[in-house]
Motif scaffolding. Structure first.
Motif, PDB file in Angstrom:
ATOM      1  N   ALA A 251       6.786  -4.257   2.475  1.00 35.72           N
ATOM      2  CA  ALA A 251       5.642  -4.342   1.566  1.00 35.72           C
ATOM      3  C   ALA A 251       4.349  -4.617   2.325  1.00 35.72           C
ATOM      4  O   ALA A 251       3.304  -4.014   2.055  1.00 35.72           O
ATOM      5  CB  ALA A 251       5.886  -5.429   0.519  1.00 35.72           C
ATOM      6  N   GLU A 252       4.424  -5.524   3.292  1.00 31.45           N
ATOM      7  CA  GLU A 252       3.228  -5.835   4.082  1.00 31.45           C
ATOM      8  C   GLU A 252       2.751  -4.619   4.865  1.00 31.45           C
ATOM      9  O   GLU A 252       1.559  -4.356   4.971  1.00 31.45           O
ATOM     10  CB  GLU A 252       3.521  -7.002   5.030  1.00 31.45           C
ATOM     11  CG  GLU A 252       3.714  -8.340   4.330  1.00 31.45           C
ATOM     12  CD  GLU A 252       2.519  -8.688   3.446  1.00 31.45           C
ATOM     13  OE1 GLU A 252       1.381  -8.607   3.938  1.00 31.45           O
ATOM     14  OE2 GLU A 252       2.748  -9.027   2.267  1.00 31.45           O
ATOM     15  N   ARG A 253       3.697  -3.877   5.393  1.00 31.73           N
ATOM     16  CA  ARG A 253       3.343  -2.679   6.158  1.00 31.73           C
ATOM     17  C   ARG A 253       2.695  -1.630   5.265  1.00 31.73           C
ATOM     18  O   ARG A 253       1.724  -0.972   5.649  1.00 31.73           O
ATOM     19  CB  ARG A 253       4.619  -2.150   6.815  1.00 31.73           C
ATOM     20  CG  ARG A 253       4.403  -0.997   7.759  1.00 31.73           C
ATOM     21  CD  ARG A 253       5.671  -0.793   8.577  1.00 31.73           C
ATOM     22  NE  ARG A 253       5.868   0.617   8.866  1.00 31.73           N
ATOM     23  CZ  ARG A 253       7.036   1.237   8.787  1.00 31.73           C
ATOM     24  NH1 ARG A 253       8.102   0.576   8.408  1.00 31.73           N
ATOM     25  NH2 ARG A 253       7.135   2.502   9.082  1.00 31.73           N
ATOM     26  N   MET A 254       3.220  -1.464   4.062  1.00 32.27           N
ATOM     27  CA  MET A 254       2.657  -0.475   3.140  1.00 32.27           C
ATOM     28  C   MET A 254       1.266  -0.891   2.656  1.00 32.27           C
ATOM     29  O   MET A 254       0.379  -0.043   2.489  1.00 32.27           O
ATOM     30  CB  MET A 254       3.595  -0.281   1.950  1.00 32.27           C
ATOM     31  CG  MET A 254       4.909   0.399   2.290  1.00 32.27           C
ATOM     32  SD  MET A 254       4.731   2.060   3.021  1.00 32.27           S
ATOM     33  CE  MET A 254       4.959   1.679   4.781  1.00 32.27           C
ATOM     34  N   LYS A 255       1.067  -2.167   2.454  1.00 32.16           N
ATOM     35  CA  LYS A 255      -0.249  -2.643   2.026  1.00 32.16           C
ATOM     36  C   LYS A 255      -1.296  -2.363   3.107  1.00 32.16           C
ATOM     37  O   LYS A 255      -2.449  -2.030   2.801  1.00 32.16           O
ATOM     38  CB  LYS A 255      -0.195  -4.135   1.702  1.00 32.16           C
ATOM     39  CG  LYS A 255       0.577  -4.465   0.429  1.00 32.16           C
ATOM     40  CD  LYS A 255       0.697  -5.973   0.224  1.00 32.16           C
ATOM     41  CE  LYS A 255       1.541  -6.314  -0.987  1.00 32.16           C
ATOM     42  NZ  LYS A 255       1.705  -7.792  -1.150  1.00 32.16           N
ATOM     43  N   GLU A 256      -0.899  -2.516   4.361  1.00 31.30           N
ATOM     44  CA  GLU A 256      -1.816  -2.202   5.461  1.00 31.30           C
ATOM     45  C   GLU A 256      -2.112  -0.710   5.495  1.00 31.30           C
ATOM     46  O   GLU A 256      -3.242  -0.294   5.736  1.00 31.30           O
ATOM     47  CB  GLU A 256      -1.220  -2.666   6.796  1.00 31.30           C
ATOM     48  CG  GLU A 256      -1.208  -4.175   6.979  1.00 31.30           C
ATOM     49  CD  GLU A 256      -2.606  -4.770   6.880  1.00 31.30           C
ATOM     50  OE1 GLU A 256      -3.515  -4.262   7.574  1.00 31.30           O
ATOM     51  OE2 GLU A 256      -2.783  -5.734   6.111  1.00 31.30           O
ATOM     52  N   ASP A 257      -1.093   0.107   5.251  1.00 29.86           N
ATOM     53  CA  ASP A 257      -1.300   1.550   5.214  1.00 29.86           C
ATOM     54  C   ASP A 257      -2.209   1.951   4.059  1.00 29.86           C
ATOM     55  O   ASP A 257      -3.017   2.880   4.182  1.00 29.86           O
ATOM     56  CB  ASP A 257       0.041   2.278   5.087  1.00 29.86           C
ATOM     57  CG  ASP A 257       0.759   2.412   6.420  1.00 29.86           C
ATOM     58  OD1 ASP A 257       0.166   2.049   7.464  1.00 29.86           O
ATOM     59  OD2 ASP A 257       1.915   2.887   6.436  1.00 29.86           O
ATOM     60  N   ASP A 258      -2.066   1.269   2.932  1.00 31.63           N
ATOM     61  CA  ASP A 258      -2.913   1.571   1.769  1.00 31.63           C
ATOM     62  C   ASP A 258      -4.396   1.431   2.110  1.00 31.63           C
ATOM     63  O   ASP A 258      -5.237   2.177   1.596  1.00 31.63           O
ATOM     64  CB  ASP A 258      -2.570   0.641   0.599  1.00 31.63           C
ATOM     65  CG  ASP A 258      -1.276   1.029  -0.099  1.00 31.63           C
ATOM     66  OD1 ASP A 258      -0.709   2.098   0.234  1.00 31.63           O
ATOM     67  OD2 ASP A 258      -0.823   0.269  -0.982  1.00 31.63           O
ATOM     68  N   LYS A 259      -4.700   0.480   2.961  1.00 32.22           N
ATOM     69  CA  LYS A 259      -6.096   0.252   3.340  1.00 32.22           C
ATOM     70  C   LYS A 259      -6.657   1.429   4.149  1.00 32.22           C
ATOM     71  O   LYS A 259      -7.873   1.654   4.175  1.00 32.22           O
ATOM     72  CB  LYS A 259      -6.219  -1.039   4.162  1.00 32.22           C
ATOM     73  CG  LYS A 259      -5.840  -2.304   3.399  1.00 32.22           C
ATOM     74  CD  LYS A 259      -5.880  -3.511   4.331  1.00 32.22           C
ATOM     75  CE  LYS A 259      -5.427  -4.780   3.612  1.00 32.22           C
ATOM     76  NZ  LYS A 259      -5.412  -5.961   4.531  1.00 32.22           N
ATOM     77  N   LYS A 260      -5.775   2.160   4.811  1.00 30.82           N
ATOM     78  CA  LYS A 260      -6.198   3.297   5.645  1.00 30.82           C
ATOM     79  C   LYS A 260      -6.404   4.575   4.831  1.00 30.82           C
ATOM     80  O   LYS A 260      -7.061   5.506   5.293  1.00 30.82           O
ATOM     81  CB  LYS A 260      -5.152   3.573   6.729  1.00 30.82           C
ATOM     82  CG  LYS A 260      -4.822   2.394   7.604  1.00 30.82           C
ATOM     83  CD  LYS A 260      -3.641   2.731   8.519  1.00 30.82           C
ATOM     84  CE  LYS A 260      -3.141   1.530   9.290  1.00 30.82           C
ATOM     85  NZ  LYS A 260      -1.926   1.855  10.082  1.00 30.82           N
ATOM     86  N   MET A 261      -5.804   4.633   3.651  1.00 29.77           N
ATOM     87  CA  MET A 261      -5.802   5.879   2.892  1.00 29.77           C
ATOM     88  C   MET A 261      -7.194   6.405   2.535  1.00 29.77           C
ATOM     89  O   MET A 261      -7.458   7.606   2.687  1.00 29.77           O
ATOM     90  CB  MET A 261      -4.957   5.709   1.623  1.00 29.77           C
ATOM     91  CG  MET A 261      -4.735   7.005   0.859  1.00 29.77           C
ATOM     92  SD  MET A 261      -3.829   8.269   1.810  1.00 29.77           S
ATOM     93  CE  MET A 261      -2.164   7.595   1.765  1.00 29.77           C
ATOM     94  N   PRO A 262      -8.127   5.572   2.066  1.00 30.79           N
ATOM     95  CA  PRO A 262      -9.451   6.106   1.715  1.00 30.79           C
ATOM     96  C   PRO A 262     -10.136   6.817   2.882  1.00 30.79           C
ATOM     97  O   PRO A 262     -10.775   7.857   2.699  1.00 30.79           O
ATOM     98  CB  PRO A 262     -10.232   4.859   1.287  1.00 30.79           C
ATOM     99  CG  PRO A 262      -9.188   3.917   0.792  1.00 30.79           C
ATOM    100  CD  PRO A 262      -8.022   4.142   1.716  1.00 30.79           C
ATOM    101  N   ALA A 263      -9.968   6.283   4.094  1.00 28.71           N
ATOM    102  CA  ALA A 263     -10.610   6.884   5.267  1.00 28.71           C
ATOM    103  C   ALA A 263     -10.033   8.254   5.572  1.00 28.71           C
ATOM    104  O   ALA A 263     -10.719   9.122   6.132  1.00 28.71           O
ATOM    105  CB  ALA A 263     -10.466   5.971   6.474  1.00 28.71           C
ATOM    106  N   LEU A 264      -8.781   8.449   5.213  1.00 27.31           N
ATOM    107  CA  LEU A 264      -8.121   9.732   5.465  1.00 27.31           C
ATOM    108  C   LEU A 264      -8.862  10.880   4.792  1.00 27.31           C
ATOM    109  O   LEU A 264      -8.913  11.993   5.300  1.00 27.31           O
ATOM    110  CB  LEU A 264      -6.675   9.680   4.958  1.00 27.31           C
ATOM    111  CG  LEU A 264      -5.817  10.943   5.124  1.00 27.31           C
ATOM    112  CD1 LEU A 264      -5.483  11.167   6.590  1.00 27.31           C
ATOM    113  CD2 LEU A 264      -4.544  10.839   4.300  1.00 27.31           C
TER     114      LEU A 264
END
Length: 354
Positions: A251-264
């Motif tokens: 869950a922690e790893r996915m939450k960190e990935d979620d933060k990257k999504m807008p920049a994508l």
């Protein structure tokens, strides 16, 4: 342009780079003016994947791409966040592994027996989240992923034609040429007629990418070793990692990935624009590093899965392989050492039995 005839006498187009680019430009012209996320999505690489999926037929690829743009504008897959799908994820029925294969492809692990939901909508929503996350984490010059499907504990209650059909639709129509390989590991005997039943839902290219592997097959063991770092691969697939899935670390790893999504969606160098693998150079054994989402828990799934009806279970694997493979294989086969070309089918091959 040259042509290639597959084993099923289907003609495939093999285009030069200049011919490919001309068709990409033709599709772009047919799409008209795009803005916002649609403009970002329709990179040359993305258009090329749609063209490949439609054998470089501009009219069919344009139709497919327009339908995907419509779907993305309504479904908004890039806006799905962990909190929305966390309940679906808690048993580890689908997760992105903390390793890539030796070609640099991200790996999605699927465990149908860990199904914990009766909601087709919820299951597909989580699958889409996982697909978006896998794309987000693709390394440079790689545009495909691998699915590893673990059939341990699988029984009839986990079979769902409805969910499998919807899975095939989403994968084939909205993520074309994203799947490089799907390995069905130790599927039980009763899975054979089901796979035959869902075959009509799978496009020939997709069907041809599905590979069967059995733990007692020495050839399959060698192939897994050629594809993966065995110290990182889960023991369920013959690897050396015995630690179970840990939902909290994941869950922690996915939450960190979620933060990257807008920049994508605002970065022209993002994974959305990666050159398709059929025109890119192959990678070596690059692998990513991250925390291991494992604990010493004795449970194989994150929590006890609910009993599910035969019509509402977890999606089963559908596909993967090279775009230049023969597109009309008549049988799913045990894969060869180069991870894409089928070899003589094992006697355990479901398609040979049914």
């Amino acid at each position: 342009m040259s042509i290639k005839k597959s084993a099923s006498n289907v003609v495939e187009k093999i285009l030069t780079y200049e011919e490919q680019q001309a068709k990409i430009n033709e599709v772009r012209s047919s799409l008209g003016t795009l803005s916002g996320k649609s403009s970002v999505y329709c990179s040359d690489a993305s258009i090329a994947r749609h063209l490949t999926a439609r054998n470089w037929n501009v009219k069919k690829a344009t139709k497919m791409l327009k339908e995907t743009l419509k779907w993305r504008s309504e479904y908004k897959p890039e806006e799905i966040r962990w909190e929305e799908v966390a309940k679906e994820a808690e048993t580890g029925k689908i997760y992105r592994s903390n390793y890539v294969d030796k070609h640099g492809r991200t790996v999605l692990v699927m465990r149908p027996s860990c199904q914990n939901s009766k909601s087709t909508k919820g299951q597909i929503r989580y699958l889409v989240y996982c697909m978006e996350n896998a794309v987000l984490n693709l390394p440079p010059h790689q545009d495909k992923m691998v699915w590893l499907i673990d059939f341990q504990g699988f029984n009839m209650s986990h079979i769902s034609v409805k969910v499998t059909k919807e899975t095939a639709h989403v994968l084939q129509d909205h993520y074309p040429e994203r799947l490089g390989l799907a390995i069905l590991y130790n599927p039980p005997k009763f899975f054979e007629p089901f796979f035959t039943l869902v075959k009509p839902f799978l496009e020939p290219k997709t069907y041809n990418k599905v590979k069967f592997a059995y733990s007692d097959d020495l050839n399959a063991k060698k192939i897994m070793e050629d594809l993966f770092d065995m110290d990182k691969l889960e023991s369920a697939f013959g690897g050396n990692d015995t630690a179970p899935f840990d939902i909290n670390k994941y869950a922690e790893r996915m939450k960190e990935d979620d933060k990257k999504m807008p920049a994508l969606w605002g970065d022209p160098q993002s994974t959305l624009n990666k050159i398709p693998s059929f025109v890119s150079t192959k990678l070596g054994s690059d692998s990513e590093s991250s925390d291991n989402e494992k604990t010493d828990s004795s449970k194989r799934c994150g929590s006890e899965p609910e009993l599910v009806s035969s019509d509402d279970s977890k999606p089963l694997a559908a596909s993967s392989g090279h775009p230049t493979e023969d597109v009309h294989g008549t049988k799913p086969e045990v894969f060869s050492s180069d991870n894409s070309i089928p070899v003589a089918a094992s006697s355990r091959n479901p398609a040979e039995v049914v």
